[in-house]
Structures are given as C-alpha cells and as structure tokens.
Design a protein around this motif. Structure first.
Motif, short mmCIF file in Angstrom:
data_model
loop_
_atom_site.label_atom_id
_atom_site.label_comp_id
_atom_site.label_asym_id
_atom_site.label_seq_id
_atom_site.Cartn_x
_atom_site.Cartn_y
_atom_site.Cartn_z
N GLN A 1 0.84 -1.20 0.00
CA GLN A 1 0.00 0.00 0.00
C GLN A 1 0.88 1.25 0.00
O GLN A 1 1.89 1.32 0.70
CB GLN A 1 -0.91 0.00 1.23
N LEU A 2 0.48 2.21 -0.81
CA LEU A 2 1.30 3.41 -0.97
C LEU A 2 1.06 4.40 0.16
O LEU A 2 -0.08 4.78 0.44
CB LEU A 2 1.02 4.08 -2.31
N VAL A 3 2.13 4.81 0.77
CA VAL A 3 2.11 5.83 1.82
C VAL A 3 2.93 7.01 1.30
O VAL A 3 4.13 6.86 1.07
CB VAL A 3 2.74 5.26 3.11
N ASN A 4 2.28 8.12 1.08
CA ASN A 4 2.96 9.27 0.45
C ASN A 4 3.68 8.85 -0.84
O ASN A 4 4.83 9.23 -1.08
CB ASN A 4 3.97 9.91 1.40
N GLY A 5 3.02 8.02 -1.60
CA GLY A 5 3.56 7.62 -2.89
C GLY A 5 4.58 6.49 -2.85
O GLY A 5 5.07 6.07 -3.89
N ARG A 6 4.89 6.01 -1.65
CA ARG A 6 5.87 4.92 -1.55
C ARG A 6 5.25 3.73 -0.82
O ARG A 6 4.51 3.90 0.14
CB ARG A 6 7.10 5.40 -0.77
N PRO A 7 5.60 2.53 -1.26
CA PRO A 7 4.99 1.36 -0.61
C PRO A 7 5.40 1.22 0.85
O PRO A 7 6.53 1.56 1.23
CB PRO A 7 5.48 0.17 -1.44
N LEU A 8 4.48 0.68 1.63
CA LEU A 8 4.72 0.50 3.07
C LEU A 8 6.00 -0.26 3.33
O LEU A 8 6.74 0.06 4.27
CB LEU A 8 3.52 -0.24 3.69
N TYR A 9 6.30 -1.29 2.48
CA TYR A 9 7.51 -2.10 2.78
C TYR A 9 8.77 -1.25 2.75
O TYR A 9 9.75 -1.58 3.42
CB TYR A 9 7.62 -3.32 1.87
#
Lengths: 305, 305
Positions: free
Chosen positions: B181-189
């Motif tokens: 899932q994208l968080v501020n455009g970046r994946p959580l991992y």
C-alpha cells in the motif's frame, strides 16, 4: 464458539476477559517459595509457581468471567516447561467452562499458517490418528502477510467451530508507526479493518462473525471508526487499566445491542493484590483480590456502556 | 553472531540456509514406519520421525551450509512433543557448528516481546538461576506493532550477541495487500525497510547489522530497492525454488561485496528426493539427495551473483 462466547457474556453481564499473563514478578513470594522449595529455582519450579498462581485465580473468578486470555509468550519464555503449563492452563480453564483465547499473535503463510492453526485450534493427523495440540477456542493472529496468512486459520476455524481475533490497531504507543500510515488518505488500520470484516463474512455465527479483531482501548476515536467499518466483528480490546484505557473510553467499541466488544485486563486482575485499593488483601489472599478486581471491573465497564 | 554468519558464508562460499520445515508429507515412508513402529501413530511417533529425518539431513549437509532455519510452526503443530524436537534440532545443529535461525515470526509489545526474546534468544531468570529456553542464534520477527515490539528483541540481542530478521516484504502472493500500500507515494515495505535500517544502527557487527530483514525472492524489483534502502542489513531471502524464485532474480539482493543476502530453500532441499532430477536416489537415500540438492543450489546461486 462466537455464539457461546456471546451467551456467556450476556448471562454473566460481563463483557470482559482476564489476561493470564503470569510474569514471575506478579506471583506472590509465598507461592514462589513453595514452588521453589518443591522443584528448585528451575524452569520446573517457575512452571509450578505459574500453575498454582493461575489455578487459584481461575478458581476465584471463573463464575464471574466468560473467558480468559493466556499470553503464550509469558509461558514460552520458560521453554518446554512453560509451554506445558500453558497447555495445562488451557485445559483447566476449559474444564471450568471458560472460553480460552490464546494470545499467540501467530502469522505466516500457506501450509505454515495452517500448521499454527492446527496446533492451536485444530487437530494434527499422524497416520490413522489425530490429536489436538494446545486446543484453544480462539487465537490472536497478525495480519501483516495478508490473506495467505489468514485463510488457513479460517479453514481450520470452520472445521472446529472456533475463531480468531486479528490485530487491527494495537494498544501500544508505537502502533502508529505502520498502522496509522495514510493510504489514499485513510490509515492502514482502516484497510485492515475492512479486510477483517470481509474475511469474517465467510465464517459467521448468528449475529457476529467467528473472525474478530483486536483494537486497543487506548485509541477510542479509532475504535469508534473501526466499530462502524466492522459492524459484525467482535472486538477484543486490550489496554484497559494498567495500559491507560479508561471505562469512559470504551463505549465506542460496543454496538447498540450492547455487544460487539470484550475488554481485557491482565495485571489489573491477576496482580490486583499489588495495586492501590487491594493491598489490604495481602499477598496470601491474592486470589480474593483478583475476584474483587473482577467485580469492580465489571461495575466500571457497565457504567460506561 | 552476524560476523560469525558472514564468516561461515564466506568460508563455505555458500550464501544459503536450509529450511528445516519437516511436514510429515516430506518424510519418507521408511522413516515414518520405523518411528511409528517404535512409538505408535502418536505425537511422540511423529516427533521421532521428524527428529530422525532432521538428523539425517543435518548430518548429510552440515559441512556445506552455514545455517539452518527451522520453521517452528511445523513443530508447534504437534504440541509439546513437537516443540521438544524443535529444541533438540536447534541443539543438534549448534553442536554441528551451524547457525540457527528460528523462523518464529513472533511479535508483541513491551514485556511480552521481551518474553519471546528471552525464550528464544536469551536467558530467563528464576530466583538465583537463569536458563536458556530454545536458544536460537537469530529469530524472525513481525514488525506490525512498531518499535515497541522490536526494541525488546534488540535489547536481548545486545546482551547475547544474537540477531533478528524482521519481515519487510514477504514472498507470498498476497503480501501486497498491506505491504504494498502506498504511503505518500511509496509502498509501506519501503517504510518498514527504512525502520529496519534505523533499528539496525543500534546493534552493528563489523560490516553488517545484527538486525536483518526478510525480503522474498519472488519480488526482485522490490528487492533491488530495499537493498539500497538497507545497505548494512543482511537480507534473508525466502521463496527461492519451490515458491518460484529463480537464481537469476537473486543478484539484486546482494551488495557489491558479494555479501548481504542469504537465500533459503526448504522443501527443495529437505524433500529433494521427491523432486525431478533427484528421484534416482530413492526415498531411503533421501539425505544423499538433500546433499546433492545443496551442492546444486550453491552452484545455481553462484552463477547468478
């Protein structure tokens, strides 16, 4: 099992669960001294102290409470001897009519998740025979690996009429580091909550699903939203009492039917004799202190819902 | 322990770990028949079969491999008897000079995470004495609860010179449900990877941290990015072989020093005798098949890095 849990909650008027997390520091010196005298300051001695402690608390409270939640880490730290007492505690609580929520927070994928499910909820097959491992009624599960980690648990739950509580929003301070991250403007725990509701549809009891959620008492605003996202999900609520959650914060976790949530207290009950208001019992009457703490907790929670 | 792991990897020229995940279905009939004849089709019989199976594979491969990774779920499903064999396997592998990564994926908060850490990596105190529980060298840990869940593990790792592999991006198909899932455009991992790198700074070996990460072989593009985000983090890579990860995909998980990753294979090694190219060994020579599969795996991986 979810129907049975709800029946017990309604009959006892007690939406609570007692966390059997017997750290050695919670166990009265008199109990430890007796156990160590018998079995030495050994893993066996520690296990004996835990067993005597658990048994006395269960004997003193089982007629008031629907369920217990042993935290397996507190047993696993003592290796095999500790895990034997975990199993013995599960068995004893079930004999006393209690529902047992194994707080194991397991989670893996595919056949590995199935192995955990089999070991804790179901039966393992050996040749022509099959055997229960730890045989709890519910377990807690970690969702980080997604459906591949959850589906095998639900498969076993269906076979055994048992259930899960899946971590959604945990009670600790740093739970927000990942759980609160915004995904398309909404926190991750809401997505997890939606998934839990969706997973739960595949294994429904009468009014609630066998697939429950864990949402900490320490985040009531989030609890309110999650209650709406997961209307048929039973919510296991840790964090009441010692962790700072107050009864006034608990109302949002319940549905209008007065159901939908079960509040956990661990050290607030099992180590009540060490806490303000209960010291008068003294350490020898620790189980009586625990009984009174259960009565007070039920009153406190009823006042709020 | 991370230095010792790297030394062994370099000396053997083998950045691999064998997953000791002994499902009964992997164990040859001849091994099971003997164990069941001795101890019945019981939990004890299953445990005996697992023990004989593990021992033969370890005896046949220990001079080629730096480490093993027993998956505790495969033991825990047999209850106490299974966990006794888990412990026996850990002890035996250490006697043989192998480094043991307990694939336990535990994770909780505060004193509970500390109890897991104590039980698997450290010593528990009982009165004047202290005891190791399961005593692995590394364990895998789930990060969903944030720093509160990880810090207690690191504390024990520092006391014991031991290490962790924290789940970042798992190898399974549904790992993306939350991890991508994208968080501020970046994946959580990626966020989890950054946290792992940051946690790792507090417990460094010579060139790499005692705090490693798990990143599945099935996502090499993500592995490439995570390698950059966590330059000093050893990456444990599951998913090679049976789960679909190919040697050609593994290069991005390594640093320019040729280090930084250790590739796991479980059923590809321990159940090699059932697989194309190794059937000629027959089930009685299953351990010889495993040895050859290790040799072939090392050659395959070396060709890619």
């Amino acid at each position: 099992m979810i129907n049975k849990l709800i029946n017990r909650i309604e009959n006892l008027g007690a939406p609570i669960v007692v966390g059997l997390d017997p750290m050695l520091g919670y166990i009265p010196e008199c109990v430890k001294a007796k156990a160590f005298a018998e079995k030495g300051e050994t893993l066996e001695g520690a296990a004996e102290a835990i067993w005597q402690f658990n048994k006395a608390i269960v004997d003193a409270t089982h007629d008031l409470i629907p369920a217990v939640k042993p935290q397996i880490a507190m047993y696993e730290q003592f290796g095999i001897e500790g895990l034997k007492v975990f199993k013995q505690t599960v068995e004893y609580c079930k004999e006393k009519g209690l529902i047992v929520i194994g707080d194991v927070k397991r989670g893996d994928i595919g056949s590995t998740s199935e192995a955990y499910a089999v070991g804790h909820l179901g039966k393992v097959t050996v040749g022509q025979n099959s055997f229960y491992g730890f045989d709890e009624d519910f377990v807690t599960v970690n969702p980080y690996l997604g459906s591949d980690g959850i589906d095998p648990f639900i498969k076993v739950c269906k076979e055994e009429n048992k259930g899960l509580f899946i971590l959604v929003k945990t009670s600790n301070k740093s739970s927000g580091e990942f759980q609160d991250q915004l995904v398309n403007g909404r926190p991750l725990y809401e997505l997890v909550g939606e998934k839990v509701a969706s997973w739960g549809e595949s294994h429904m009891g009468d009014a609630y699903s066998y697939v429950g959620a864990v949402v900490g008492a320490t985040y009531p605003e989030m609890g309110k939203i999650l209650r709406k996202i997961m209307p048929k999900t039973y919510i296991l609520v840790p964090g009441y009492g010692a962790q700072g959650g107050k009864a006034a914060d608990l109302a949002p976790y319940f549905n209008k039917d007065g159901l939908g949530a079960i509040i956990n207290s661990s050290r607030g009950i099992i180590a009540a004799y060490k806490q303000p208001g209960y010291e008068k019992y003294g350490e020898e009457a620790y189980a009586d202190a625990s009984r009174q703490a259960v009565i007070d907790m039920i009153t406190d929670i009823k006042s709020a819902i």
